[in-house]
Design a protein around this motif. Structure first.
Motif, mmCIF file in Angstrom:
data_model
loop_
_atom_site.group_PDB
_atom_site.id
_atom_site.type_symbol
_atom_site.label_atom_id
_atom_site.label_comp_id
_atom_site.label_asym_id
_atom_site.label_seq_id
_atom_site.Cartn_x
_atom_site.Cartn_y
_atom_site.Cartn_z
ATOM 1 N N VAL A 12 32.102 25.221 50.246
ATOM 2 C CA VAL A 12 32.070 25.074 48.729
ATOM 3 C C VAL A 12 32.224 26.373 48.141
ATOM 4 C CG1 VAL A 12 30.499 24.537 46.701
ATOM 5 C CG2 VAL A 12 30.741 22.938 48.475
ATOM 6 N N ILE A 13 31.340 27.430 48.545
ATOM 7 C CA ILE A 13 31.426 28.623 47.986
ATOM 8 C C ILE A 13 32.550 29.476 48.589
ATOM 9 C CG2 ILE A 13 29.969 30.876 47.783
ATOM 10 C CD1 ILE A 13 28.948 28.262 46.298
ATOM 11 N N MET A 14 33.141 29.507 49.618
ATOM 12 C CA MET A 14 34.319 29.890 49.957
ATOM 13 C C MET A 14 35.242 29.545 49.259
ATOM 14 S SD MET A 14 34.137 30.185 54.191
ATOM 15 C CE MET A 14 35.554 30.934 54.432
ATOM 16 N N GLY A 15 35.436 28.395 48.697
ATOM 17 C CA GLY A 15 36.680 27.872 47.782
ATOM 18 C C GLY A 15 36.402 28.588 46.370
ATOM 19 N N ILE A 16 35.277 28.792 46.071
ATOM 20 C CA ILE A 16 35.191 29.802 44.895
ATOM 21 C C ILE A 16 35.369 31.129 45.022
ATOM 22 C CG2 ILE A 16 33.320 30.353 42.981
ATOM 23 C CD1 ILE A 16 32.247 27.467 43.088
ATOM 24 N N SER A 17 34.871 31.647 45.981
ATOM 25 C CA SER A 17 35.148 33.026 46.224
ATOM 26 C C SER A 17 36.581 33.480 46.269
ATOM 27 C CB SER A 17 34.234 33.338 47.517
ATOM 28 O OG SER A 17 32.957 33.182 47.299
ATOM 29 N N LEU A 18 37.119 32.581 47.091
ATOM 30 C CA LEU A 18 38.719 33.054 47.087
ATOM 31 C C LEU A 18 39.535 32.874 45.844
ATOM 32 C CD1 LEU A 18 39.440 30.744 50.406
ATOM 33 C CD2 LEU A 18 39.518 33.238 50.118
ATOM 34 N N LEU A 19 39.055 32.054 44.974
ATOM 35 C CA LEU A 19 39.608 32.130 43.623
ATOM 36 C C LEU A 19 39.190 33.135 42.978
ATOM 37 C CD1 LEU A 19 38.949 28.049 42.686
ATOM 38 C CD2 LEU A 19 41.142 29.285 42.986
ATOM 39 N N ALA A 20 37.786 33.421 43.249
ATOM 40 C CA ALA A 20 37.376 34.641 42.257
ATOM 41 C C ALA A 20 38.168 35.946 42.793
ATOM 42 C CB ALA A 20 35.744 34.809 42.535
ATOM 43 N N CYS A 22 40.973 36.303 43.534
ATOM 44 C CA CYS A 22 42.547 36.750 42.982
ATOM 45 C C CYS A 22 42.245 37.037 41.559
ATOM 46 C CB CYS A 22 43.103 35.178 43.019
ATOM 47 S SG CYS A 22 43.432 34.725 44.675
ATOM 48 N N GLY A 23 41.270 37.014 40.915
ATOM 49 C CA GLY A 23 41.000 37.525 39.592
ATOM 50 C C GLY A 23 40.643 38.644 39.405
ATOM 51 N N ASN A 24 39.963 38.933 38.261
ATOM 52 C CA ASN A 24 39.498 40.198 37.703
ATOM 53 C C ASN A 24 37.973 40.532 38.316
ATOM 54 O OD1 ASN A 24 41.548 40.593 36.053
ATOM 55 N ND2 ASN A 24 40.386 39.511 34.129
ATOM 56 N N SER A 25 38.048 40.092 39.092
ATOM 57 C CA SER A 25 36.434 40.285 39.556
ATOM 58 C C SER A 25 35.975 41.576 40.030
ATOM 59 C CB SER A 25 36.584 39.676 40.979
ATOM 60 O OG SER A 25 37.400 38.917 41.295
ATOM 61 N N VAL A 327 23.147 33.975 48.797
ATOM 62 C CA VAL A 327 22.377 32.722 48.693
ATOM 63 C C VAL A 327 23.443 31.951 47.936
ATOM 64 C CG1 VAL A 327 20.601 31.402 48.111
ATOM 65 C CG2 VAL A 327 20.182 33.522 49.466
ATOM 66 N N THR A 328 23.831 30.746 48.419
ATOM 67 C CA THR A 328 24.867 29.760 47.573
ATOM 68 C C THR A 328 24.281 28.361 47.999
ATOM 69 O OG1 THR A 328 26.316 29.610 49.235
ATOM 70 C CG2 THR A 328 26.530 31.375 47.731
ATOM 71 N N GLN A 329 24.736 27.468 47.032
ATOM 72 C CA GLN A 329 24.471 25.960 47.237
ATOM 73 C C GLN A 329 25.168 25.232 46.230
ATOM 74 O OE1 GLN A 329 22.213 25.714 49.999
ATOM 75 N NE2 GLN A 329 22.545 23.549 50.135
ATOM 76 N N ALA A 390 31.072 37.002 41.242
ATOM 77 C CA ALA A 390 32.131 36.148 41.976
ATOM 78 C C ALA A 390 32.795 37.030 43.017
ATOM 79 C CB ALA A 390 33.230 35.513 40.857
ATOM 80 N N GLN A 391 32.889 38.143 42.542
ATOM 81 C CA GLN A 391 33.674 39.229 43.618
ATOM 82 C C GLN A 391 32.655 39.731 44.716
ATOM 83 O OE1 GLN A 391 36.958 40.254 43.683
ATOM 84 N NE2 GLN A 391 36.332 40.556 45.529
ATOM 85 N N GLN A 392 31.433 39.812 44.605
ATOM 86 C CA GLN A 392 30.510 40.037 45.373
ATOM 87 C C GLN A 392 30.395 38.832 46.404
ATOM 88 O OE1 GLN A 392 26.639 41.309 43.777
ATOM 89 N NE2 GLN A 392 27.313 43.254 43.183
ATOM 90 N N CYS A 393 30.344 37.946 45.791
ATOM 91 C CA CYS A 393 30.154 36.595 46.783
ATOM 92 C C CYS A 393 31.509 36.464 47.710
ATOM 93 C CB CYS A 393 30.181 35.246 46.025
ATOM 94 S SG CYS A 393 29.704 33.811 46.612
ATOM 95 N N SER A 394 32.754 36.813 47.227
ATOM 96 C CA SER A 394 33.743 36.871 47.918
ATOM 97 C C SER A 394 33.825 37.897 48.869
ATOM 98 C CB SER A 394 35.060 37.221 47.235
ATOM 99 O OG SER A 394 36.156 37.290 47.689
ATOM 100 N N ASP A 395 32.969 38.995 48.656
ATOM 101 C CA ASP A 395 33.111 40.036 49.656
ATOM 102 C C ASP A 395 31.782 40.037 50.709
ATOM 103 O OD1 ASP A 395 35.287 41.045 48.342
ATOM 104 O OD2 ASP A 395 34.202 42.419 47.167
ATOM 105 N N ALA A 396 30.839 38.964 50.370
ATOM 106 C CA ALA A 396 29.657 39.056 50.850
ATOM 107 C C ALA A 396 29.788 39.112 52.672
ATOM 108 C CB ALA A 396 28.786 37.795 50.636
ATOM 109 N N ALA A 397 28.697 39.454 53.388
ATOM 110 C CA ALA A 397 28.852 39.746 54.519
ATOM 111 C C ALA A 397 28.548 38.134 55.168
ATOM 112 C CB ALA A 397 27.550 40.357 55.170
ATOM 113 N N PHE A 398 27.857 37.499 54.734
ATOM 114 C CA PHE A 398 27.803 36.018 55.042
ATOM 115 C C PHE A 398 27.321 35.261 53.842
ATOM 116 C CE2 PHE A 398 23.977 37.660 56.792
ATOM 117 C CZ PHE A 398 23.003 36.686 56.451
#
Length: 441
Positions: A12-20, A22-25, A327-329, A390-398
Motif C-alpha cells: 500500500v505505502i510503496m504505491g503511494i511513495s513511488l507516486l510521491a 515523482c512529484g515535488n517531494s 510507520v505506515t498502515q 511523502a518523499q521521506q516515506c519514499s526514501d525510508a530505510a524500511f
C-alpha cells in the motif's frame, strides 16, 4: 496472518511513495452468511426501491474537527446533487472514533449493518466479512474503471479469502514531528536520529520546563501506541511482526516506553488525544507523532507559526540499527452492507466511484494533509510539509505497520491498560508483553 498483513501494508505505502517520488517531494465463524438475513439488515434504512430516490446510511467519522470534514462533506453534497432524485447519502455524524468502532462492531454482530461504512484495520475487515453481511465488491473493483485507480497489488491485498469486501482509501503515514522553535530555545540545532540523541534532547527540554514528548493511556492510547510502534521497529527491524510477540524486541520497546513516560507531561497517565494534541498544538510539548491527517488541524488549531516550524523525520535508530523507518498502515477501508435491492447496490457503487475520483481525492489530500490509496498526481501536492513526508516515506530505510494494525483486536484492546500498568511501575516490560499475549489466547 501477521506476515500477510505486513506485506499488504508495504504494498500500500510503496504505491503511494513511488507516486510521491515523482512529484515535488492525514481507531463470526462462518463466511457464508445468509443472503436473506443480510438483505434485512441492509434494508434497515428503508424498503426495497420502487423507483423513487434510494437513500443510503453512512455513519461517517470525517465530520466535526476532523481535517477531512469540510472537503469530504462537500464531496457527499456533490454526489447528492449530481444524483438528486436517484440516490442520496444520509450522513450519521460519528465524532468519537472509539465509540464509532464499538457501535459498528455491535451493528454488524447484531445484523444491522450500515449501507456504507469505514473500518480502520484489515483485522476488522476480515472479522466483519465473516458475518455474511458485507457486500461482495470483487467484480466491481476488478473492472478497469476502478482497478486502475489504485497502485498494483492494493486491491488484491485487501481481499479476504479471495473476496473484496472492502478497499483501501485513506493511508496512515506517521512522521515524527519536532517543534524547531522549542528545540532552538534549548540549544538543539539538529533533530535526533537515535534514541540516545533523543534522550539527550529530552533532558535539555525538561530542564527548562518544556514537556519533551506527549503521551497518553486513555481510550486506545493512540499516540503512545505509535511511539511504541517506532520503538518496536527500532528494536526488531522490518520483519519483527512476522516473529510475533515472543520476539524480544517487544520487551525492549516496552523499556523505551517506560523512559518516554519520564519525559512527558504529568497528566499523561489517563490522558486522551485531546490532552496530547493540546500540549503540542500550544507549544507546551516539543516532540509529537501522529498521522498526516493531523496536519490540517495543526494549521488551523495550533498556535500561530507552529506549522511553519515543524521538523519532520522518520524513526530513530537503536544501538546503531534500524533507523530511518516509516510507520505506515491503511487507515480506512470502505465497505458496504450486502443489499437485496439492486438499486441500492448500484447506489453504493456509484458513490464509491465518485469518492475515488483522483481529482476529488487530490483536493481532499491538499485540504487535510492526509494521504490516500488512490493514484493522484503527487506533483500537485501543494503543501511542502505533506510533500516532504511523502518523499521521506519514499526514501525510508524500511516501511512497517503500526502495532494496532498488526495485531488482533484482543491485543489492541488490552494495550492501553497494559501500558498504564507499565508506566506506573505495576508491571515489568516482560510482564507487559505477557499481558498482551494473554489477551490473545
Amino acid at each position: 496472518m501477521k506476515k500477510r498483513l505486513l506485506a499488504f501494508g508495504l504494498v500500500v505505502i510503496m504505491g503511494i511513495s513511488l507516486l510521491a517520488g515523482c512529484g515535488n517531494s492525514n481507531n463470526g465463524s462462518s463466511s457464508a452468511g445468509n443472503k436473506e438475513t443480510g438483505a434485512e439488515t441492509a434494508a434497515e434504512s428503508g424498503e426495497a426501491s420502487t423507483g423513487g430516490e434510494v437513500e443510503l446510511t453512512f455513519p461517517c467519522i470525517w465530520v466535526g474537527t476532523d481535517s477531512k470534514a469540510e472537503v469530504f462533506g462537500k464531496m457527499v453534497e456533490g454526489f447528492n446533487t449530481e444524483y438528486a432524485g436517484q440516490y442520496k447519502i444520509k450522513i450519521e455524524e460519528q465524532t468519537d472514533y472509539d465509540l464509532y468502532r464499538d457501535k459498528l462492531r455491535t451493528q454488524i454482530s447484531t445484523g444491522t449493518t450500515p449501507d456504507i461504512f469505514t473500518v480502520d484495520s484489515y483485522a476488522d475487515l476480515e472479522l466483519f466479512a465473516q458475518s455474511g453481511y458485507l457486500m461482495d465488491l470483487t467484480d466491481f473493483l476488478a473492472d478497469s474503471e476502478m482497478s486502475n485507480l489504485f497502485a498494483e497489488g492494493m486491491i488484491e491485498g485487501a481481499k479476504v479469502d479471495g473476496v473484496n469486501y472492502g478497499f483501501p482509501y485513506e493511508n496512515a503515514v506517521i512522521p515524527i514531528m519536532y517543534n524547531k522553535n522549542l528545540l532552538e530555545q534549548v540549544g538543539v540545532e539538529n533533530v535526533p536520529t537515535s534514541y540516545d540523541e533523543l534522550w539527550d534532547v529530552c533532558e535539555k527540554l525538561q530542564a527548562t520546563g518544556i514537556f519533551p514528548t506527549t503521551q497518553m493511556t486513555a481510550n486506545n492510547a493512540w499516540t503512545s501506541m505509535l511511539w511504541y510502534s517506532y520503538a518496536v521497529a527500532a528494536a526488531g527491524g522490518a520483519d519483527v511482526y512476522t516473529r510475533g510477540l515472543d520476539d524480544p524486541a517487544f520487551v525492549k520497546a516496552a523499556e523505551i516506553m517506560q523512559k518516554m513516560f519520564e519525559y512527558t507531561s504529568s497528566d499523561a497517565v489517563g490522558a486522551d488525544a485531546t490532552v496530547v494534541n493540546g500540549h503540542f498544538f500550544n507549544e507546551r510539548a516539543a516532540i509529537y507523532t501522529n498521522g498526516t491527517w493531523i496536519l490540517g488541524r495543526i494549521k488551523t488549531e495550533a498556535v500561530e507559526g507552529l506549522y511553519d516550524n515543524l521538523a519532520i523525520t522518520p524513526g530513530l535508530s537503536l544501538d546503531g540499527q534500524n533507523g530511518g523507518a516509516y510507520v505506515t498502515q491503511v487507515q480506512a477501508y470502505f465497505a458496504a452492507a450486502k443489499q437485496d435491492d439492486p438499486a441500492k447496490e448500484e447506489a453504493v457503487k456509484a458513490f464509491f466511484k465518485y469518492i475515488c475520483d483522483p481529482d476529488r481525492v487530490l483536493e481532499l489530500a491538499n485540504s487535510s494533509g492526509a494521504l490516500f490509496a488512490i493514484n493522484i498526481d503527487a506533483s500537485k501536492i501543494t503543501d511542502p510539509v505533506q510533500a516532504e513526508i511523502a518523499q521521506q516515506c519514499s526514501d525510508a530505510a524500511f516501511l512497517i505497520g503500526h502495532f494496532q494494525g498488526m495485531n488482533s483486536t484482543a491485543v489492541v484492546t488490552e494495550f492501553p491498560a497494559a501500558l498504564e500498568s507499565l508506566v506506573l511501575g505495576d508491571i515489568t516490560p516482560e510482564e507487559f508483553v505477557e499481558q498482551l499475549k494473554a489477551a490473545d489466547e
